[in-house]
Design a protein around this motif. Structure first.
Motif, PDB file in Angstrom:
ATOM      1  N   ALA A   1       0.819  -1.213   0.000  1.00 36.61           N
ATOM      2  CA  ALA A   1       0.000   0.000   0.000  1.00 36.61           C
ATOM      3  C   ALA A   1       0.855   1.265   0.000  1.00 36.61           C
ATOM      4  O   ALA A   1       0.324   2.367   0.018  1.00 36.61           O
ATOM      5  N   ASN A   2       2.172   1.095   0.004  1.00 32.23           N
ATOM      6  CA  ASN A   2       3.120   2.211   0.036  1.00 32.23           C
ATOM      7  C   ASN A   2       2.916   3.073   1.276  1.00 32.23           C
ATOM      8  O   ASN A   2       2.973   4.295   1.218  1.00 32.23           O
ATOM      9  N   SER A   3       2.690   2.406   2.395  1.00 34.41           N
ATOM     10  CA  SER A   3       2.460   3.101   3.656  1.00 34.41           C
ATOM     11  C   SER A   3       3.699   3.012   4.545  1.00 34.41           C
ATOM     12  O   SER A   3       3.836   2.083   5.349  1.00 34.41           O
ATOM     13  N   ALA A   4       4.592   3.979   4.393  1.00 28.85           N
ATOM     14  CA  ALA A   4       5.802   4.003   5.215  1.00 28.85           C
ATOM     15  C   ALA A   4       5.470   4.075   6.700  1.00 28.85           C
ATOM     16  O   ALA A   4       6.119   3.390   7.501  1.00 28.85           O
ATOM     17  N   PRO A   5       4.462   4.860   7.125  1.00 29.07           N
ATOM     18  CA  PRO A   5       4.129   4.872   8.554  1.00 29.07           C
ATOM     19  C   PRO A   5       3.704   3.489   9.074  1.00 29.07           C
ATOM     20  O   PRO A   5       4.076   3.098  10.180  1.00 29.07           O
TER      21      PRO A   5
END
Length: 72
Positions: free
Chosen positions: A6-10
């Motif tokens: 999901a390209n969610s670095a956090p």
């Protein structure tokens, strides 16, 4: 793996800080979260996984490595 895709670095950082296994391997394709993030062009997730200590030299079950220069 879903946070990476999901390209969610956090999300990736949160899981890494909670001692999640960054090297868990998908049984069907032999991929790790790092490989999935690379495959889907998720540069933020790739960076977060690399910073968290994921194996950036990982290969899938076919021995394929990601194209890192494109993402880093």
């Amino acid at each position: 793996m879903y946070g990476a895709k999901a390209n969610s670095a956090p999300c990736v950082t949160l899981l890494a800080n909670a001692s999640a296994d960054l090297e868990i391997v998908d049984r069907e394709f032999g991929t790790t979260a790092f490989l999935i993030a690379c495959e889907h062009g998720c540069a933020s997730s790739v960076s977060a996984l690399a910073a968290a200590g994921a194996n950036i030299l990982a290969v899938d079950k076919d021995g394929t490595m990601p194209d890192l220069p494109m993402l880093l």
